[in-house]
Structure formats: C-alpha cells, structure tokens
Design a protein around this motif. Sequence first.
Motif, PDB file in Angstrom:
ATOM      1  N   GLU A  95      28.071 -38.556   5.359  1.00 32.66           N
ATOM      2  CA  GLU A  95      28.090 -37.843   4.068  1.00 32.66           C
ATOM      3  C   GLU A  95      29.361 -38.208   3.295  1.00 32.66           C
ATOM      4  OE1 GLU A  95      26.723 -33.882   3.856  1.00 32.66           O
ATOM      5  OE2 GLU A  95      27.047 -33.885   1.689  1.00 32.66           O
ATOM      6  N   PRO A  96      29.205 -38.624   2.033  1.00 35.33           N
ATOM      7  CA  PRO A  96      30.383 -38.937   1.217  1.00 35.33           C
ATOM      8  C   PRO A  96      30.807 -37.727   0.379  1.00 35.33           C
ATOM      9  CG  PRO A  96      28.419 -39.692   0.087  1.00 35.33           C
ATOM     10  CD  PRO A  96      27.958 -38.924   1.318  1.00 35.33           C
ATOM     11  N   LEU A  97      31.893 -37.880  -0.371  1.00 31.83           N
ATOM     12  CA  LEU A  97      32.257 -36.852  -1.354  1.00 31.83           C
ATOM     13  C   LEU A  97      31.159 -36.797  -2.407  1.00 31.83           C
ATOM     14  CD1 LEU A  97      36.041 -37.431  -2.222  1.00 31.83           C
ATOM     15  CD2 LEU A  97      35.036 -36.005  -0.429  1.00 31.83           C
ATOM     16  N   PRO A 116      30.480 -29.694   5.830  1.00 31.74           N
ATOM     17  CA  PRO A 116      31.808 -30.169   5.412  1.00 31.74           C
ATOM     18  C   PRO A 116      32.173 -29.658   4.010  1.00 31.74           C
ATOM     19  CG  PRO A 116      30.366 -32.019   6.043  1.00 31.74           C
ATOM     20  CD  PRO A 116      29.547 -30.781   6.135  1.00 31.74           C
ATOM     21  N   GLU A 117      33.341 -29.054   3.912  1.00 32.35           N
ATOM     22  CA  GLU A 117      33.765 -28.371   2.684  1.00 32.35           C
ATOM     23  C   GLU A 117      33.602 -29.231   1.432  1.00 32.35           C
ATOM     24  OE1 GLU A 117      37.928 -27.795   3.943  1.00 32.35           O
ATOM     25  OE2 GLU A 117      38.506 -29.118   2.296  1.00 32.35           O
ATOM     26  N   ASN A 118      33.168 -28.601   0.362  1.00 37.45           N
ATOM     27  CA  ASN A 118      33.083 -29.231  -0.970  1.00 37.45           C
ATOM     28  C   ASN A 118      32.037 -30.348  -1.090  1.00 37.45           C
ATOM     29  OD1 ASN A 118      34.910 -27.892  -2.758  1.00 37.45           O
ATOM     30  ND2 ASN A 118      36.660 -28.870  -1.771  1.00 37.45           N
ATOM     31  N   THR A 119      31.280 -30.622  -0.028  1.00 39.00           N
ATOM     32  CA  THR A 119      30.248 -31.674  -0.138  1.00 39.00           C
ATOM     33  C   THR A 119      28.955 -31.090  -0.721  1.00 39.00           C
ATOM     34  OG1 THR A 119      29.411 -31.195   2.070  1.00 39.00           O
ATOM     35  CG2 THR A 119      31.110 -32.929   1.894  1.00 39.00           C
ATOM     36  N   LEU A 120      28.019 -31.958  -1.028  1.00 36.22           N
ATOM     37  CA  LEU A 120      26.714 -31.485  -1.509  1.00 36.22           C
ATOM     38  C   LEU A 120      26.072 -30.559  -0.481  1.00 36.22           C
ATOM     39  CD1 LEU A 120      24.879 -34.501  -3.221  1.00 36.22           C
ATOM     40  CD2 LEU A 120      25.425 -32.289  -4.252  1.00 36.22           C
ATOM     41  N   SER A 121      26.217 -30.925   0.816  1.00 36.29           N
ATOM     42  CA  SER A 121      25.623 -30.076   1.864  1.00 36.29           C
ATOM     43  C   SER A 121      26.217 -28.678   1.848  1.00 36.29           C
ATOM     44  CB  SER A 121      25.851 -30.692   3.252  1.00 36.29           C
ATOM     45  OG  SER A 121      25.227 -31.927   3.343  1.00 36.29           O
ATOM     46  N   SER A 122      27.524 -28.617   1.649  1.00 36.75           N
ATOM     47  CA  SER A 122      28.210 -27.324   1.642  1.00 36.75           C
ATOM     48  C   SER A 122      27.787 -26.483   0.432  1.00 36.75           C
ATOM     49  CB  SER A 122      29.719 -27.588   1.622  1.00 36.75           C
ATOM     50  OG  SER A 122      30.427 -26.406   1.580  1.00 36.75           O
ATOM     51  N   LYS A 143      32.202 -43.580  -2.340  1.00 38.93           N
ATOM     52  CA  LYS A 143      30.843 -43.274  -1.857  1.00 38.93           C
ATOM     53  C   LYS A 143      30.550 -43.926  -0.500  1.00 38.93           C
ATOM     54  CE  LYS A 143      28.855 -40.334  -4.625  1.00 38.93           C
ATOM     55  NZ  LYS A 143      28.415 -39.032  -4.067  1.00 38.93           N
ATOM     56  N   GLN A 144      31.420 -44.873  -0.090  1.00 34.19           N
ATOM     57  CA  GLN A 144      31.253 -45.506   1.231  1.00 34.19           C
ATOM     58  C   GLN A 144      32.025 -44.758   2.321  1.00 34.19           C
ATOM     59  OE1 GLN A 144      29.124 -48.071   1.397  1.00 34.19           O
ATOM     60  NE2 GLN A 144      28.920 -47.735  -0.822  1.00 34.19           N
ATOM     61  N   ILE A 145      32.842 -43.786   1.927  1.00 39.99           N
ATOM     62  CA  ILE A 145      33.724 -43.113   2.896  1.00 39.99           C
ATOM     63  C   ILE A 145      33.019 -41.893   3.496  1.00 39.99           C
ATOM     64  CG2 ILE A 145      35.969 -41.980   3.217  1.00 39.99           C
ATOM     65  CD1 ILE A 145      37.037 -43.634   0.842  1.00 39.99           C
ATOM     66  N   ASP A 146      32.944 -41.880   4.812  1.00 41.16           N
ATOM     67  CA  ASP A 146      32.289 -40.781   5.531  1.00 41.16           C
ATOM     68  C   ASP A 146      33.257 -39.594   5.657  1.00 41.16           C
ATOM     69  OD1 ASP A 146      31.199 -39.112   7.453  1.00 41.16           O
ATOM     70  OD2 ASP A 146      31.280 -40.588   9.073  1.00 41.16           O
ATOM     71  N   VAL A 147      32.908 -38.487   5.034  1.00 37.64           N
ATOM     72  CA  VAL A 147      33.737 -37.278   5.198  1.00 37.64           C
ATOM     73  C   VAL A 147      32.972 -36.206   5.990  1.00 37.64           C
ATOM     74  CG1 VAL A 147      35.156 -37.662   3.131  1.00 37.64           C
ATOM     75  CG2 VAL A 147      33.070 -36.287   2.939  1.00 37.64           C
ATOM     76  N   GLY A 148      31.779 -36.591   6.518  1.00 38.46           N
ATOM     77  CA  GLY A 148      30.953 -35.619   7.223  1.00 38.46           C
ATOM     78  C   GLY A 148      31.150 -35.593   8.726  1.00 38.46           C
ATOM     79  N   VAL A 200      35.581 -36.168  -8.635  1.00 34.19           N
ATOM     80  CA  VAL A 200      35.018 -35.974  -7.302  1.00 34.19           C
ATOM     81  C   VAL A 200      35.510 -34.640  -6.758  1.00 34.19           C
ATOM     82  CG1 VAL A 200      34.493 -38.310  -6.510  1.00 34.19           C
ATOM     83  CG2 VAL A 200      36.856 -37.479  -6.381  1.00 34.19           C
ATOM     84  N   VAL A 201      34.721 -34.115  -5.822  1.00 29.60           N
ATOM     85  CA  VAL A 201      34.972 -32.764  -5.348  1.00 29.60           C
ATOM     86  C   VAL A 201      35.638 -32.850  -3.979  1.00 29.60           C
ATOM     87  CG1 VAL A 201      33.867 -30.552  -4.858  1.00 29.60           C
ATOM     88  CG2 VAL A 201      32.989 -32.012  -6.688  1.00 29.60           C
ATOM     89  N   ILE A 202      36.908 -32.520  -3.963  1.00 28.96           N
ATOM     90  CA  ILE A 202      37.699 -32.581  -2.716  1.00 28.96           C
ATOM     91  C   ILE A 202      38.941 -31.723  -2.885  1.00 28.96           C
ATOM     92  CG2 ILE A 202      38.798 -34.777  -3.473  1.00 28.96           C
ATOM     93  CD1 ILE A 202      38.962 -35.492  -0.381  1.00 28.96           C
ATOM     94  N   HIS A 203      39.348 -31.106  -1.809  1.00 31.15           N
ATOM     95  CA  HIS A 203      40.514 -30.228  -1.856  1.00 31.15           C
ATOM     96  C   HIS A 203      41.822 -30.992  -1.691  1.00 31.15           C
ATOM     97  CE1 HIS A 203      43.560 -27.554  -0.045  1.00 31.15           C
ATOM     98  NE2 HIS A 203      43.065 -26.637  -0.858  1.00 31.15           N
ATOM     99  N   ASP A 204      41.907 -31.838  -0.645  1.00 36.09           N
ATOM    100  CA  ASP A 204      43.167 -32.538  -0.357  1.00 36.09           C
ATOM    101  C   ASP A 204      43.313 -33.758  -1.273  1.00 36.09           C
ATOM    102  OD1 ASP A 204      42.834 -30.737   1.689  1.00 36.09           O
ATOM    103  OD2 ASP A 204      43.130 -32.162   3.309  1.00 36.09           O
ATOM    104  N   HIS A 205      44.553 -34.187  -1.491  1.00 38.90           N
ATOM    105  CA  HIS A 205      44.743 -35.366  -2.353  1.00 38.90           C
ATOM    106  C   HIS A 205      44.602 -36.665  -1.560  1.00 38.90           C
ATOM    107  CE1 HIS A 205      48.641 -34.731  -0.545  1.00 38.90           C
ATOM    108  NE2 HIS A 205      49.060 -35.891  -0.982  1.00 38.90           N
ATOM    109  N   ARG A 206      44.438 -36.551  -0.250  1.00 44.37           N
ATOM    110  CA  ARG A 206      44.191 -37.737   0.576  1.00 44.37           C
ATOM    111  C   ARG A 206      43.060 -37.444   1.567  1.00 44.37           C
ATOM    112  NH1 ARG A 206      49.909 -36.982   3.298  1.00 44.37           N
ATOM    113  NH2 ARG A 206      50.495 -38.176   1.477  1.00 44.37           N
TER     114      ARG A 206
END
Length: 238
Positions: free
Chosen positions: A87-89, A15-21, A72-77, A46-52
């Motif tokens: 995986e969080p931001l 997932p883009e911009n995450t630690l895994s990426s 940190k509770q939001i799953d973006v993975g 925090v590392v994210i491209h979109d504003h939402r």
Amino acid sequence: MVLNFAHRGSLTEAPENTLSSIKKAVAHKAKGIELDVQLTKDNHLVVIHDHRFKRFNKNYGLVQAYTLAEIKQIDVGSSFSKEFAGEPLATLAEILEIVPRNTILNIEIKNIPVIYPGIEETLIHCLAEHDRMDHILISSFDHVALKKVQELDPDIPIGMLFYYRLLEPWKYAKNSGLRVASIHPNVVYTDKAFIAACHRYGYKVFPFTVNRMSQYRKLVEWGVDGVFSNNPEIFTQS
Ligand code: G3P
Ligand code: MG
C-alpha cells in the motif's frame, strides 16, 4: 452533540493516513475524519504525518525528495501488517473521492519541521477542483499557514492547533486577527477551565488525542465539542 474525529483515519485497523485507514473510518460512519498533508517534490498533496518515511519504510528519506510517481512505488503498508503489503501513500485527491460529502474532513497542514512553500494555495486549489469546499476544517500548528489559508479563502473554517501549554491561547487566537472556528489543544492540559475560557471567546474545543473512554467521558462532562481519537469506540460516539 459532539463531533469526534477518526485520527489519521482508523490507525489501529490499517496503516495511518492511507486509503485503507480512511476507508475503515468511513465504514465506521465517523462524523469527522482527520488526516495530515504534505507536498511531494512535484507539488502534489500526499497524506502522511511524518516528514520522512523512516517509520514506515526504512529505505526512503524525506517525503519532499520524491515525485508522486516515485512515492506511489513506496510500500508504507507492510510495516503495519502483511495484509497491507504494497500500500502506498494516498493523495488528498484520492481521499476526497471516498469520503462522504457530509463527513467533516479535518485537513492538517503538516508544516513541521519542513515548511512547504505554497502548500496553502495547492490545498485550496485541490479542494476547489474537487468541489469540496464544504464540510472541511483546515488546521495546523503553523499559524502562519492558517493565515495564508484564510487570505486565500476567508470562508473556510480554520482550527488552531497547540502542542504546548501556552498562556491563554484563546486570547492569542483572538489577537491573531484570524477568524478561528476551533482550538485544538493537546489533551494533556485540556481541563474544564480551559474549555470554558475557549467557549467564552467563541471557540469550539477539539483536543488530541483521546483514546481512553474514561478520559473521553470526563471531557464530555466538561463540555468539550469533540475529540481526535485512535479508538473507534470513541470516534463513533455522538
Ligand atoms: O490534528 C490533531 C492531531 O493530529 C495533531 O497532532 O501530531 O497527530 O498530527 P498529530
Ligand atoms: Mg494530525
């Protein structure tokens, strides 16, 4: 010698911009890595491209509406694949811990469409705190933000991003009074003449986003200094 950047880490593999990426890009030994930063409600980078969150998790709204603890509770993975479920931001601070010191880290201040007052100070402070003022390139489509960065730290290299096709952006960069290291144009209008004009004005040229090898080869033939790419085959070329 070209300097290519893994765009948002290696976004085809994690997932883009995450630690895994970012870890994938590091594993590929990318010489450059690009990421986007924004601010949480309680002023953490925090590392994210979109504003939402919409594209990654439909249950959440604007990035700026949440504290870091909430984020940190939001799953973006999961939206990428099951493998990354939960995986969080990442914070910028976490990423600074895993990116080797000789990798050029391009931090893009994502002040579009939300403008984050004070993001420039927070960024410089974070870099200083982690003793990471070297091998950093700060860029933005928001050139006012770049001016603030340079006022805070005249030595930090800045890259001017251009989305649309403007008249003679190299002259605009010169007239801005900023000490610009590089111009980061949209690749759709980057051609031989564009690159040559930037070079005449003393600017390196790093277009985004170049994913096809044939397009990459043409840009290299035209003298480009490097590209932003989602394609590991390209961002590992040197
Ligand atoms: O910094 C290069 C590139 O990332 C700019 O566009 O929208 O992918 O952040 P975007
Ligand atoms: Mg970006």
